[in-house]
Design a protein around this motif. Structure first.
Motif, PDB file in Angstrom:
ATOM      1  N   ARG A   1      -1.323   1.479  14.463  1.00  0.00           N
ATOM      2  CA  ARG A   1      -0.947   0.059  14.353  1.00  0.00           C
ATOM      3  C   ARG A   1      -0.991  -0.611  15.725  1.00  0.00           C
ATOM      4  O   ARG A   1      -1.501  -1.730  15.870  1.00  0.00           O
ATOM      5  N   ALA A   2      -0.444   0.071  16.727  1.00  0.00           N
ATOM      6  CA  ALA A   2      -0.421  -0.498  18.077  1.00  0.00           C
ATOM      7  C   ALA A   2      -1.835  -0.660  18.619  1.00  0.00           C
ATOM      8  O   ALA A   2      -2.164  -1.673  19.257  1.00  0.00           O
ATOM      9  N   LEU A   3      -2.699   0.310  18.361  1.00  0.00           N
ATOM     10  CA  LEU A   3      -4.085   0.233  18.823  1.00  0.00           C
ATOM     11  C   LEU A   3      -4.806  -0.944  18.184  1.00  0.00           C
ATOM     12  O   LEU A   3      -5.599  -1.633  18.832  1.00  0.00           O
ATOM     13  N   GLN A   4      -4.527  -1.188  16.910  1.00  0.00           N
ATOM     14  CA  GLN A   4      -5.171  -2.306  16.219  1.00  0.00           C
ATOM     15  C   GLN A   4      -4.694  -3.646  16.772  1.00  0.00           C
ATOM     16  O   GLN A   4      -5.477  -4.587  16.915  1.00  0.00           O
ATOM     17  N   ARG A   5      -3.407  -3.735  17.096  1.00  0.00           N
ATOM     18  CA  ARG A   5      -2.882  -4.985  17.673  1.00  0.00           C
ATOM     19  C   ARG A   5      -3.505  -5.273  19.035  1.00  0.00           C
ATOM     20  O   ARG A   5      -3.718  -6.430  19.397  1.00  0.00           O
ATOM     21  N   GLU A   6      -3.814  -4.208  19.761  1.00  0.00           N
ATOM     22  CA  GLU A   6      -4.366  -4.360  21.111  1.00  0.00           C
ATOM     23  C   GLU A   6      -5.893  -4.322  21.122  1.00  0.00           C
ATOM     24  O   GLU A   6      -6.500  -4.274  22.190  1.00  0.00           O
ATOM     25  N   ASP A   7      -6.503  -4.333  19.943  1.00  0.00           N
ATOM     26  CA  ASP A   7      -7.957  -4.279  19.830  1.00  0.00           C
ATOM     27  C   ASP A   7      -8.514  -3.064  20.570  1.00  0.00           C
ATOM     28  O   ASP A   7      -9.446  -3.156  21.372  1.00  0.00           O
ATOM     29  N   GLY A   8      -7.928  -1.906  20.269  1.00  0.00           N
ATOM     30  CA  GLY A   8      -8.325  -0.672  20.923  1.00  0.00           C
ATOM     31  C   GLY A   8      -9.624  -0.102  20.374  1.00  0.00           C
ATOM     32  O   GLY A   8     -10.264  -0.702  19.501  1.00  0.00           O
ATOM     33  N   PRO A   9     -10.034   1.062  20.862  1.00  0.00           N
ATOM     34  CA  PRO A   9     -11.281   1.694  20.411  1.00  0.00           C
ATOM     35  C   PRO A   9     -11.181   2.163  18.966  1.00  0.00           C
ATOM     36  O   PRO A   9     -10.086   2.266  18.414  1.00  0.00           O
ATOM     37  N   PRO A  10     -12.321   2.442  18.324  1.00  0.00           N
ATOM     38  CA  PRO A  10     -12.286   2.953  16.949  1.00  0.00           C
ATOM     39  C   PRO A  10     -11.552   4.288  16.876  1.00  0.00           C
ATOM     40  O   PRO A  10     -11.547   5.061  17.839  1.00  0.00           O
ATOM     41  N   VAL A  11     -10.949   4.541  15.716  1.00  0.00           N
ATOM     42  CA  VAL A  11     -10.094   5.721  15.544  1.00  0.00           C
ATOM     43  C   VAL A  11     -10.538   6.519  14.327  1.00  0.00           C
ATOM     44  O   VAL A  11     -10.784   5.957  13.255  1.00  0.00           O
ATOM     45  N   ILE A  12     -10.630   7.837  14.498  1.00  0.00           N
ATOM     46  CA  ILE A  12     -10.789   8.763  13.379  1.00  0.00           C
ATOM     47  C   ILE A  12      -9.478   9.518  13.246  1.00  0.00           C
ATOM     48  O   ILE A  12      -9.018  10.161  14.198  1.00  0.00           O
ATOM     49  N   MET A  13      -8.821   9.420  12.090  1.00  0.00           N
ATOM     50  CA  MET A  13      -7.528  10.058  11.870  1.00  0.00           C
ATOM     51  C   MET A  13      -7.701  11.492  11.370  1.00  0.00           C
ATOM     52  O   MET A  13      -8.615  11.793  10.596  1.00  0.00           O
ATOM     53  N   LEU A  14      -6.792  12.363  11.805  1.00  0.00           N
ATOM     54  CA  LEU A  14      -6.727  13.741  11.320  1.00  0.00           C
ATOM     55  C   LEU A  14      -5.342  13.981  10.740  1.00  0.00           C
ATOM     56  O   LEU A  14      -4.345  13.548  11.328  1.00  0.00           O
ATOM     57  N   SER A  15      -5.264  14.675   9.613  1.00  0.00           N
ATOM     58  CA  SER A  15      -3.967  14.944   9.014  1.00  0.00           C
ATOM     59  C   SER A  15      -3.970  16.270   8.275  1.00  0.00           C
ATOM     60  O   SER A  15      -4.910  16.578   7.540  1.00  0.00           O
ATOM     61  N   ALA A  16      -2.916  17.062   8.493  1.00  0.00           N
ATOM     62  CA  ALA A  16      -2.772  18.329   7.777  1.00  0.00           C
ATOM     63  C   ALA A  16      -2.366  18.093   6.333  1.00  0.00           C
ATOM     64  O   ALA A  16      -2.495  18.972   5.491  1.00  0.00           O
TER      65      ALA A  16
END
Length: 254
Positions: free
Chosen positions: A83-98
């Motif tokens: 959420r914080a990265l999106q507000r700051e217009d950060g780099p693209p993200v690939i999520m990992l989850s167990a």
């Protein structure tokens, strides 16, 4: 493409990868080391962080082209960091989850993640997803790819392939039936002629996110495709380059 042109293109692509910085954020040091080592071997420049706090410290020091972000971490979870990265217009993200449930995946994508993988994931699958996201973000087709004419035709060594209606005609005009995987693989070869393609590149070019992500899958598909082309010199059309991959030998007319 002549030999020196192919080498020049390979050098350009290698430099592009070396200039691509990836930040891996995961609280498991073993996973961080495994991913970082694998991506480094494939030409990317990687850094790691143990949690979102360290991630922000890294982002304050350096620019990154993509972040691989774990969901379950101490101090702050990955979704909050996303959420914080999106507000700051950060780099693209690939999520990992167990956890890897559909709900978690949907939440991650709705929050702005470019992609979502369940842990443990095959490093080759992660590599293919990274390449897909970066290419999509750059707004470009695969580097060096030929584009079919408006009517979809690509021609090589007397063969005619139409990427719009997904047909292949041999030099005699007869239709040669291909499976979906064989057609995608042949299209990858035809769109990147006279250039050595590694198995990883073929996985990415030919099948992208739907890839089985195993080297042997490509070897088996190439063998089947050669048999389909065998009556017209299949072995000469797709050449094996020892210790490197495969090359589609004929010139291709667009």
């Amino acid at each position: 493409m002549f030999g020196w042109q192919s080498m020049a293109m390979s050098a350009i692509l290698h430099r592009m990868d070396l200039e691509t910085r990836i930040l891996i954020v995961d609280d498991d040091p073993g996973i961080r080391t495994l991913m970082s080592s694998f991506l480094d071997k494939h030409g990317y420049r990687t850094h790691t962080a143990g949690d979102p706090v360290e991630m922000r410290e890294c982002l304050a020091r350096e620019r990154y082209d993509l972040i691989v972000l774990d969901v379950m971490m101490p101090r702050e979870d990955g979704l909050s960091a996303l959420r914080a990265l999106q507000r700051e217009d950060g780099p693209p993200v690939i999520m990992l989850s167990a956890v890897g449930t559909d709900v978690d995946r949907i939440v991650g994508l709705e929050l702005g993640a470019e992609d979502y993988l369940a842990k443990p994931c095959n490093p080759r699958e992660l590599l293919a997803r990274i390449r897909t996201v970066l290419r999509r973000r750059r707004g470009q087709p695969a580097a060096g790819a030929l584009q079919a004419r408006a009517d979809g035709d690509l021609r090589f060594a007397g063969w005619r392939m139409n990427v719009n209606v997904r047909t292949l005609n041999n030099p005699g005009g007869d239709i040669v039936l291909l499976s979906d995987g064989e057609f995608r693989l042949l299209r990858a070869f035809v769109e990147h002629p006279r250039r050595v393609l590694t198995r990883d590149q073929l996985l990415d070019f030919a099948r992208g996110e739907e890839s089985e992500h195993y080297d042997r899958a490509i070897d088996v598909q190439v063998s089947r495709l050669r048999r389909k082309l065998g009556g017209q010199g299949g072995q000469d059309l797709i050449r094996t380059v020892r210790n490197e991959g495969y090359m589609f030998a004929p010139f291709v007319e667009q």
